[in-house]
Design an enzyme around this catalytic site. Structure first.
Site, PDB file in Angstrom:
ATOM      1  N   PHE A 150       0.813  -1.231   0.000  1.00  0.00           N
ATOM      2  CA  PHE A 150       0.000   0.000   0.000  1.00  0.00           C
ATOM      3  C   PHE A 150       0.843   1.276   0.000  1.00  0.00           C
ATOM      4  CE2 PHE A 150       0.830  -0.090   4.592  1.00  0.00           C
ATOM      5  CZ  PHE A 150       0.990   1.262   4.879  1.00  0.00           C
ATOM      6  N   LYS A 174      -1.088  -7.015  -9.230  1.00  0.00           N
ATOM      7  CA  LYS A 174      -2.057  -7.139  -8.123  1.00  0.00           C
ATOM      8  C   LYS A 174      -1.630  -6.099  -7.084  1.00  0.00           C
ATOM      9  CE  LYS A 174      -2.796  -8.417  -4.414  1.00  0.00           C
ATOM     10  NZ  LYS A 174      -3.142  -7.387  -3.382  1.00  0.00           N
ATOM     11  N   GLU A 177      -4.950  -3.756  -1.995  1.00  0.00           N
ATOM     12  CA  GLU A 177      -6.392  -3.491  -2.007  1.00  0.00           C
ATOM     13  C   GLU A 177      -6.718  -2.221  -1.212  1.00  0.00           C
ATOM     14  OE1 GLU A 177      -4.675  -5.749  -0.502  1.00  0.00           O
ATOM     15  OE2 GLU A 177      -5.663  -6.673   1.216  1.00  0.00           O
ATOM     16  N   SER A 227       5.402  -6.918   3.481  1.00  0.00           N
ATOM     17  CA  SER A 227       5.987  -7.232   4.792  1.00  0.00           C
ATOM     18  C   SER A 227       6.774  -8.548   4.710  1.00  0.00           C
ATOM     19  CB  SER A 227       4.873  -7.335   5.825  1.00  0.00           C
ATOM     20  OG  SER A 227       3.939  -8.312   5.410  1.00  0.00           O
ATOM     21  N   CYS A 282       9.463   1.841   3.364  1.00  0.00           N
ATOM     22  CA  CYS A 282      10.385   0.742   3.690  1.00  0.00           C
ATOM     23  C   CYS A 282      11.788   1.270   3.899  1.00  0.00           C
ATOM     24  CB  CYS A 282      10.381  -0.280   2.579  1.00  0.00           C
ATOM     25  SG  CYS A 282      11.048   0.387   1.062  1.00  0.00           S
ATOM     26  N   GLU A 383       8.850  -4.016  13.257  1.00  0.00           N
ATOM     27  CA  GLU A 383       8.688  -2.948  12.260  1.00  0.00           C
ATOM     28  C   GLU A 383       7.356  -2.260  12.565  1.00  0.00           C
ATOM     29  OE1 GLU A 383       7.750  -3.926   8.146  1.00  0.00           O
ATOM     30  OE2 GLU A 383       8.885  -2.207   7.444  1.00  0.00           O
TER      31      GLU A 383
HETATM   32  P1  NAD Z   1       1.606  -6.554   3.150  1.00  0.00           P
HETATM   33  O1  NAD Z   1       2.634  -7.621   3.262  1.00  0.00           O
HETATM   34  O2  NAD Z   1       0.475  -6.565   4.121  1.00  0.00           O
HETATM   35  O3  NAD Z   1       0.911  -6.605   1.697  1.00  0.00           O
HETATM   36  C1  NAD Z   1       1.679  -6.623   0.520  1.00  0.00           C
HETATM   37  C2  NAD Z   1       0.881  -7.325  -0.572  1.00  0.00           C
HETATM   38  O4  NAD Z   1       0.620  -8.675  -0.178  1.00  0.00           O
HETATM   39  C3  NAD Z   1      -0.481  -6.679  -0.832  1.00  0.00           C
HETATM   40  O5  NAD Z   1      -0.718  -6.694  -2.213  1.00  0.00           O
HETATM   41  C4  NAD Z   1      -1.452  -7.583  -0.079  1.00  0.00           C
HETATM   42  O6  NAD Z   1      -2.724  -7.635  -0.689  1.00  0.00           O
HETATM   43  C5  NAD Z   1      -0.786  -8.934  -0.115  1.00  0.00           C
HETATM   44  N1  NAD Z   1      -1.008  -9.717   1.100  1.00  0.00           N
HETATM   45  C6  NAD Z   1      -1.232  -9.262   2.362  1.00  0.00           C
HETATM   46  N2  NAD Z   1      -1.357 -10.287   3.226  1.00  0.00           N
HETATM   47  C7  NAD Z   1      -1.206 -11.423   2.510  1.00  0.00           C
HETATM   48  C8  NAD Z   1      -1.203 -12.805   2.835  1.00  0.00           C
HETATM   49  N3  NAD Z   1      -1.397 -13.217   4.081  1.00  0.00           N
HETATM   50  N4  NAD Z   1      -1.006 -13.697   1.852  1.00  0.00           N
HETATM   51  C9  NAD Z   1      -0.790 -13.305   0.582  1.00  0.00           C
HETATM   52  N5  NAD Z   1      -0.790 -11.998   0.222  1.00  0.00           N
HETATM   53  C10 NAD Z   1      -0.979 -11.064   1.161  1.00  0.00           C
HETATM   54  O7  NAD Z   1       2.379  -5.164   3.166  1.00  0.00           O
HETATM   55  P2  NAD Z   1       1.739  -3.697   3.224  1.00  0.00           P
HETATM   56  O8  NAD Z   1       1.191  -3.475   4.584  1.00  0.00           O
HETATM   57  O9  NAD Z   1       0.875  -3.461   2.043  1.00  0.00           O
HETATM   58  O10 NAD Z   1       3.057  -2.821   3.014  1.00  0.00           O
HETATM   59  C11 NAD Z   1       3.922  -2.463   4.042  1.00  0.00           C
HETATM   60  C12 NAD Z   1       5.092  -3.419   4.128  1.00  0.00           C
HETATM   61  O11 NAD Z   1       5.791  -3.453   2.908  1.00  0.00           O
HETATM   62  C13 NAD Z   1       6.120  -2.994   5.162  1.00  0.00           C
HETATM   63  O12 NAD Z   1       6.569  -4.137   5.836  1.00  0.00           O
HETATM   64  C14 NAD Z   1       7.237  -2.385   4.330  1.00  0.00           C
HETATM   65  O13 NAD Z   1       8.516  -2.401   4.919  1.00  0.00           O
HETATM   66  C15 NAD Z   1       7.191  -3.258   3.129  1.00  0.00           C
HETATM   67  N6  NAD Z   1       7.807  -2.620   1.982  1.00  0.00           N
HETATM   68  C16 NAD Z   1       9.026  -3.057   1.608  1.00  0.00           C
HETATM   69  C17 NAD Z   1       9.663  -2.461   0.546  1.00  0.00           C
HETATM   70  C18 NAD Z   1      11.027  -2.917   0.117  1.00  0.00           C
HETATM   71  O14 NAD Z   1      11.480  -2.444  -0.891  1.00  0.00           O
HETATM   72  N7  NAD Z   1      11.688  -3.804   0.819  1.00  0.00           N
HETATM   73  C19 NAD Z   1       9.054  -1.410  -0.139  1.00  0.00           C
HETATM   74  C20 NAD Z   1       7.782  -0.988   0.274  1.00  0.00           C
HETATM   75  C21 NAD Z   1       7.162  -1.615   1.340  1.00  0.00           C
END
Ligand code: NAD
Length: 498
Positions: A150, A174, A177, A227, A282, A383
């Site tokens: 997000f 994808k 959401e 994450s 991130c 985090e």
């Molecule tokens: P998230 O892991 O909750 O979601 C990321 C994606 O995975 C979304 O598209 C979501 O719909 C999907 N998703 C969520 N839960 C899932 C599950 N149980 N099974 C399968 N798919 C699932 O992350 P977020 O809250 O959207 O974003 C924040 C996180 O992203 C933070 O941890 C941040 O550090 C990380 N991030 C990392 C980088 C990097 O370059 N390393 C860059 C941006 C964000």
């Protein structure tokens, strides 16, 4: 009536009346702005079928023609960047300037991808053996899936899709959401740029859609950002099914401040990198490591700067916007009590919301500062992903390095110093993928590659830059002989060069 956000398949919006949906909020007002459809496996199948067929034609199109589409996309994106930034602010909450910044960083990857003919050039060896020539080429994978978080709804997808498309793949994006509209805007721009229908598709959804992507035999690769637990899951599931996967995970980024540093510069940097985008980056700095004896002065310099920040609606010229959802705001806020219970000093408490310049129903938490944080505390280990900055104090440079290297994450880090030798030692010693020297958020330029180490990246290839080109292509080596093809007659021995 709120609007309904549908998928984008085969060059047009595609809705399914019976689909599950999720609320999309305006975080600055706390209101539901739209409902987004959540895909099931059948919808993912449909998108993959379209993408696979479109991709077969797209890869046959000459590089010259592909690049024309990329340049057209680049022009449209540059011309309409403010519209896209406004969409990001409306659903994510980050302030408009910051949203424009993320569009700009995505645009830079598009510009890099415009140079794809040069980047895809193979090698040729004449006369590798007698009358035998060898050449190498790189070919697309097929259908590439991108699953994005997000916090950068425009930039993170653009870390991947310009290069995936330029190298001749078809894409299923994808997006999160929580803020799905930026992806739809980008899909529309591709259509206007002349990309053939079906090469770029957007499928909205949650875990169900992600699982369908991971299970689909016709998806060749997955580029994931999110994450760490989900990144690990996506990497394990995807690779177990034979896919190429790059999965970028979470972070805990340290900023080490040495005693000789310019404290004003370091304090500005800590505030910018700690609270920009409400800490939902991130590459945000969440742990400042003060090498004594400067701890007291540094904390005071950070505290005075924090007092000048304005939190509020991202459309009103504030410094910092709201958090993404009420649940996330509550989770982040819970760490303030946790930190106090653990014994850290709460120097600035962000729960005093009287002067927030926004709707009281928005998802607010103002910048928060803890001092005397220690490595055992949950406010250090977890985090938090919000505007909560912690200062740890260490006695020496070596203790600072040990602390950073003991952390399971390794996304970004920074050192602030005026000592070139110390800085060089830091770049050598530190076990982190992206390093800033007097630069707090060292996000690499588009012609390098972005990626952390350890629990911040699963897979071997990073996002964009040369790694991006390598990720979205497979190498092939051709060995050919045109003169004297009867050479050698029957010989069952292993081919040797002569
Ligand atoms: P998230 O892991 O909750 O979601 C990321 C994606 O995975 C979304 O598209 C979501 O719909 C999907 N998703 C969520 N839960 C899932 C599950 N149980 N099974 C399968 N798919 C699932 O992350 P977020 O809250 O959207 O974003 C924040 C996180 O992203 C933070 O941890 C941040 O550090 C990380 N991030 C990392 C980088 C990097 O370059 N390393 C860059 C941006 C964000």
């Amino acid at each position: 009536m709120t609007s309904r956000i549908t998928h984008f398949i085969d060059g047009r919006p595609v809705g399914v009346d019976t689909a599950r949906t999720a609320d999309v909020f305006d975080p600055a007002t706390g209101t539901v702005a739209a409902q987004v459809e959540l895909a099931d496996a059948a919808l993912v199948d449909r998108a993959v079928e379209v993408a696979a067929a479109a991709g077969r034609d797209w890869r046959r199109m000459s590089l010259a023609k592909r690049v024309q589409v990329l340049f057209a996309f680049r022009e449209l994106l540059a011309a309409r960047r403010e519209e896209l930034a406004a969409i990001v602010t409306a659903e994510h909450g980050k302030v408009l300037d910051d949203a424009l910044g993320e569009v700009q960083r995505g645009l830079e990857v598009v510009e890099y991808a415009c140079g794809i003919p040069h980047l895809l050039k193979g090698g040729y060896t004449e006369g590798a053996s007698t009358d035998v020539d060898v050449h190498s080429i790189r070919q697309p994978l097929g259908v590439a899936a991108i699953i994005s978080p997000f916090n950068f709804p425009a930039m993170v997808p653009m870390w991947f899709f310009p290069i995936a498309i330029a190298t001749g793949n078809a894409v299923i994006l994808k997006p999160s959401e929580k803020d799905p509209s930026a992806a739809m805007f980008l899909a529309e721009l591709w259509r206007e740029a002349g990309l053939p229908d079906g090469v770029f598709n957007v499928v909205h959804g949650d875990k169900e859609a992600v699982d369908a992507i991971l299970a689909h035999d016709d998806i060749a690769s997955v580029s994931f950002v999110g994450s760490t637990p989900v990144a690990r899951y996506v990497y394990e599931q995807g690779t177990a099914r034979g896919k190429r996967v790059q999965a970028l995970g979470g972070a805990k980024n340290h900023m080490v401040v040495l005693p000789d540093a310019d404290l004003g510069l370091a304090a500005d940097a800590a505030v910018n990198a700690g609270f920009g985008s409400a800490g939902e980056r991130c590459m945000a700095i969440s742990a400042v490591v003060a090498v004594e004896p400067i701890g007291d002065d540094l904390v005071e310099a950070i505290r005075t700067r924090m007092a000048t920040l304005r939190t509020g609606d991202g459309r009103r010229g504030c410094d910092m916007g709201p958090l993404i959802t009420a649940e996330h705001r509550d989770r982040v806020t819970s760490y303030l009590d946790i930190g106090v219970e653990e014994g850290a000093s709460l120097v600035v408490d962000g729960r005093d919301l009287d002067d927030v310049d926004g709707d009281p129903a928005g998802f607010w938490l103002k910048p928060t500062l803890f001092d005397h944080v220690t490595p055992e505390m949950r406010i250090y280990r977890d985090e938090i992903f919000g505007p909560v900055l912690g200062v740890l104090r260490v006695p020496s440079y070596d203790a600072a390095i040990e602390l950073v290297n003991a952390n399971p994450y390794g996304n970004g880090t920074a050192i602030f110093t005026n000592d070139g030798g110390a800085a060089r030692r830091f770049q050598y010693d530190i076990e982190v993928g992206m390093v800033g020297i007097n630069v707090p958020i060292p996000v690499p330029v588009a012609y390098e590659s972005f990626g952390g180490w350890k629990a911040s990246l699963f897979g071997d290839l990073r996002a964009y830059g040369p790694d991006g080109v390598a990720f979205f292509t497979r190498g092939k080596v051709v060995t050919s002989r045109w003169l004297d093809p009867s050479h050698g007659g029957l010989n069952l021995g292993f081919p040797q060069h002569d």
